[in-house]
Design an enzyme around this catalytic site. Structure first.
Site, PDB file in Angstrom:
ATOM      1  N   GLU A 153      -3.570  -8.750  53.778  1.00 26.39           N
ATOM      2  CA  GLU A 153      -4.445  -9.175  55.010  1.00 26.39           C
ATOM      3  C   GLU A 153      -3.681  -9.997  56.120  1.00 26.39           C
ATOM      4  O   GLU A 153      -4.251 -11.200  56.401  1.00 26.39           O
ATOM      5  CB  GLU A 153      -5.751 -10.005  54.417  1.00 26.39           C
ATOM      6  N   GLU A 260     -10.205  -2.045  46.134  1.00 30.22           N
ATOM      7  CA  GLU A 260     -11.204  -3.120  45.989  1.00 30.22           C
ATOM      8  C   GLU A 260     -12.608  -2.381  46.328  1.00 30.22           C
ATOM      9  O   GLU A 260     -13.494  -3.167  46.678  1.00 30.22           O
ATOM     10  CB  GLU A 260     -10.964  -4.311  46.672  1.00 30.22           C
TER      11      GLU A 260
HETATM   12  O1  G3I Z   1     -12.454 -21.377  40.282  1.00 35.19           O
HETATM   13  C1  G3I Z   1     -13.614 -22.006  40.914  1.00 35.19           C
HETATM   14  C2  G3I Z   1     -14.391 -22.691  39.640  1.00 35.19           C
HETATM   15  O2  G3I Z   1     -13.564 -23.609  39.102  1.00 35.19           O
HETATM   16  C3  G3I Z   1     -15.715 -23.492  40.210  1.00 35.19           C
HETATM   17  O3  G3I Z   1     -16.200 -23.776  39.163  1.00 35.19           O
HETATM   18  C4  G3I Z   1     -16.487 -22.057  40.919  1.00 35.19           C
HETATM   19  C5  G3I Z   1     -17.872 -22.720  41.433  1.00 35.19           C
HETATM   20  O4  G3I Z   1     -17.958 -21.825  42.488  1.00 35.19           O
HETATM   21  O5  G3I Z   1     -15.792 -21.563  41.832  1.00 35.19           O
HETATM   22  C6  G3I Z   1     -14.425 -20.975  41.347  1.00 35.19           C
HETATM   23  O6  G3I Z   1     -13.712 -20.262  42.498  1.00 35.19           O
HETATM   24  C7  G3I Z   1     -14.387 -19.281  43.030  1.00 35.19           C
HETATM   25  C8  G3I Z   1     -13.219 -18.172  42.820  1.00 35.19           C
HETATM   26  O7  G3I Z   1     -13.812 -16.965  43.403  1.00 35.19           O
HETATM   27  C9  G3I Z   1     -13.334 -17.838  41.074  1.00 35.19           C
HETATM   28  O8  G3I Z   1     -14.353 -17.327  40.588  1.00 35.19           O
HETATM   29  C10 G3I Z   1     -14.402 -19.483  44.373  1.00 35.19           C
HETATM   30  O9  G3I Z   1     -15.619 -20.397  44.712  1.00 35.19           O
HETATM   31  C11 G3I Z   1     -14.731 -18.093  45.084  1.00 35.19           C
HETATM   32  O10 G3I Z   1     -14.775 -18.024  46.559  1.00 35.19           O
HETATM   33  C12 G3I Z   1     -13.802 -16.981  44.586  1.00 35.19           C
HETATM   34  O11 G3I Z   1     -14.450 -15.874  45.152  1.00 35.19           O
HETATM   35  C13 G3I Z   1     -13.119 -14.464  45.373  1.00 35.19           C
HETATM   36  C14 G3I Z   1     -12.791 -14.381  46.659  1.00 35.19           C
HETATM   37  O12 G3I Z   1     -11.966 -13.537  46.507  1.00 35.19           O
HETATM   38  C15 G3I Z   1     -12.268 -15.646  47.423  1.00 35.19           C
HETATM   39  O13 G3I Z   1     -11.743 -15.184  48.532  1.00 35.19           O
HETATM   40  C16 G3I Z   1     -13.983 -13.612  44.622  1.00 35.19           C
HETATM   41  O14 G3I Z   1     -14.231 -13.963  43.295  1.00 35.19           O
HETATM   42  C17 G3I Z   1     -13.038 -12.413  44.464  1.00 35.19           C
HETATM   43  O15 G3I Z   1     -13.601 -11.375  44.201  1.00 35.19           O
HETATM   44  C18 G3I Z   1     -12.509 -12.113  46.217  1.00 35.19           C
HETATM   45  O16 G3I Z   1     -11.519 -11.160  45.976  1.00 35.19           O
HETATM   46  C19 G3I Z   1     -11.125 -10.835  47.307  1.00 35.19           C
HETATM   47  C20 G3I Z   1      -9.735 -10.044  47.177  1.00 35.19           C
HETATM   48  O17 G3I Z   1      -8.736 -10.959  46.349  1.00 35.19           O
HETATM   49  C21 G3I Z   1      -8.974  -9.749  48.279  1.00 35.19           C
HETATM   50  N1  G3I Z   1      -9.792  -8.978  49.031  1.00 35.19           N
HETATM   51  C22 G3I Z   1     -11.255  -9.452  49.576  1.00 35.19           C
HETATM   52  C23 G3I Z   1     -11.926 -10.124  48.003  1.00 35.19           C
HETATM   53  C24 G3I Z   1     -13.269 -10.289  48.547  1.00 35.19           C
HETATM   54  O18 G3I Z   1     -12.966 -11.518  49.246  1.00 35.19           O
END
Ligand code: G3I
Length: 355
Positions: A153, A260
């Site tokens: 990105e 994805e």
């Molecule tokens: O790790 C913390 C955890 O400690 C905490 O308890 C919890 C509470 O909300 O949050 C956890 O972090 C989360 C993380 O995923 C792991 O689960 C974040 O809040 C959450 O924002 C994060 O979201 C991820 C996102 O990327 C971040 O931008 C999604 O799971 C993941 O599916 C998503 O994947 C991305 C690709 O890597 C790149 N392309 C876009 C795609 C969607 O954004």
């Protein structure tokens, strides 16, 4: 009487099996001569109700978050391998391919990367850290991870801006992109290296992405392919938009992977916002049919471009655990995947195998 009872029990069991399982349909096998079919996996999914589906239906795996910089390299000099290793070992034990995601991204990267004490890190320091980060990770999984999303990105969505204004770009300029590919190639010359992005069917954006990819190729940068994230919806892309985009990427002579895939029931939005009153949808029969038609359309396109497409990965298994239940609107139910909240296959699961 006893025989009738046994007969009834067998009927109930058999009815249960045919409604709860996938009627012996195995997605990756159906596509075996086309391309691997993958899913993103999070560490808890290896031991929860998703595991049997992952194991049966997919022959490629991507870590949803566990290999991202903030997770695997949270502090300078300290790598947190345990979750990523568990997923890699699971994949190897069960005969799955593994895609690595992701080495360089402006999101989910710890602040220490960009700091030197209280000051901003210099370009030299940041590139040194980039090299250490990439080569430590890629070397650890050399020969196990067959393809890496090296850079994620960097192209802006705004037609007037080429590169996204990120800390990577601010400190290094565009050089970090080619360096990242070079470092990854040095660490594992056998791995396929991808540039990965979203909105890749938008003509304004795909022209910019193609420009970047052409420049990298003509500069001799070791890049093998383009990853199309494919966070799509029932509204877009259209068949024509998708075909045009796939044609443009195929013409570059690079491999394509769908990295994805999910199909949201809502129109795409890039920014987080609060849920509006009453804003959530039920997965009605009508929406089920519309989503199934969209899945069917995109898989027809994937099959058409089978010479160029080297893998199709879904961003998860079940609607229950999709990131889209919390993005862009926290707590808004979405239904973007092939299995519903009860882990049952949806209509789209069958439709994309009906050819
Ligand atoms: O790790 C913390 C955890 O400690 C905490 O308890 C919890 C509470 O909300 O949050 C956890 O972090 C989360 C993380 O995923 C792991 O689960 C974040 O809040 C959450 O924002 C994060 O979201 C991820 C996102 O990327 C971040 O931008 C999604 O799971 C993941 O599916 C998503 O994947 C991305 C690709 O890597 C790149 N392309 C876009 C795609 C969607 O954004």
């Amino acid at each position: 009487m006893r025989n009738i009872l046994i007969y009834c029990i067998l009927c109930i069991i058999s009815f249960g099996c045919t409604t709860n399982n996938t009627n012996n349909k195995v997605l990756w096998k159906k596509y075996e001569t086309y391309f691997p079919i993958g899913t993103a996996v999070s560490f808890p999914m290896l031991t929860n109700e998703c595991e049997p589906i992952i194991n049966k239906q997919f022959n490629s795996i991507t870590c949803e978050n566990e290999m991202k910089p903030e997770h695997i390299h949270p502090e300078e000099g300290w790598y947190n391998w345990s979750d990523a290793d568990s997923i890699v070992n699971y994949a190897l034990k069960n005969g799955k391919l593994i895609r690595g995601h992701v080495l360089v991204w402006h999101q989910q990267t710890a602040d220490w990367f960009f700091k030197d004490g209280d000051k901003k890190a210099s370009k030299d320091l940041l590139l040194k850290r980039l090299k250490d980060h990439i080569q430590t990770i890629v070397s650890r999984y050399k020969g196990k991870i067959y393809a890496w999303d090296v850079v994620n990105e960097v192209i802006d969505d705004d037609s007037a801006i080429f590169y996204k204004n990120t800390t990577w770009f601010d400190i290094c300029g565009e050089e970090f992109i080619s360096k990242a590919f070079q470092y990854a190639h040095e660490a594992d010359p056998g791995a396929k290296l991808y540039y990965n992005d979203y909105n890749t069917e938008n003509p304004v954006k795909y022209k910019k992405i193609c420009t970047l990819l052409k420049e990298l190729k003509s500069a001799g940068v070791p890049i093998d392919g383009i990853g199309l994230q494919a966070h799509w919806s029932i509204y877009s892309p259209t068949k024509l938009e998708l075909d045009n985009a796939l044609q443009s990427y195929a013409a570059l002579g690079l491999d394509i992977q769908i990295t994805e895939l999910d199909i949201s029931l809502y129109k795409g939005e890039e920014k987080r916002r609060k849920k509006l009153p009453g804003e959530t949808c039920q997965f009605t029969t009508q929406l089920d049919s519309i989503q199934t038609a969209q899945y069917n359309m995109v898989f027809e396109a994937f099959r058409k471009y089978r010479q160029n497409i080297k893998g199709v990965t879904f961003w998860g298994v079940s609607d229950k655990y999709s990131w889209l239940n919390d993005f862009p609107v926290e707590g808004r139910d979405n239904y973007p995947l092939l299995f519903n909240r009860e882990m049952k296959p949806k209509k789209a699961f069958y439709k994309i195998q009906d050819f």
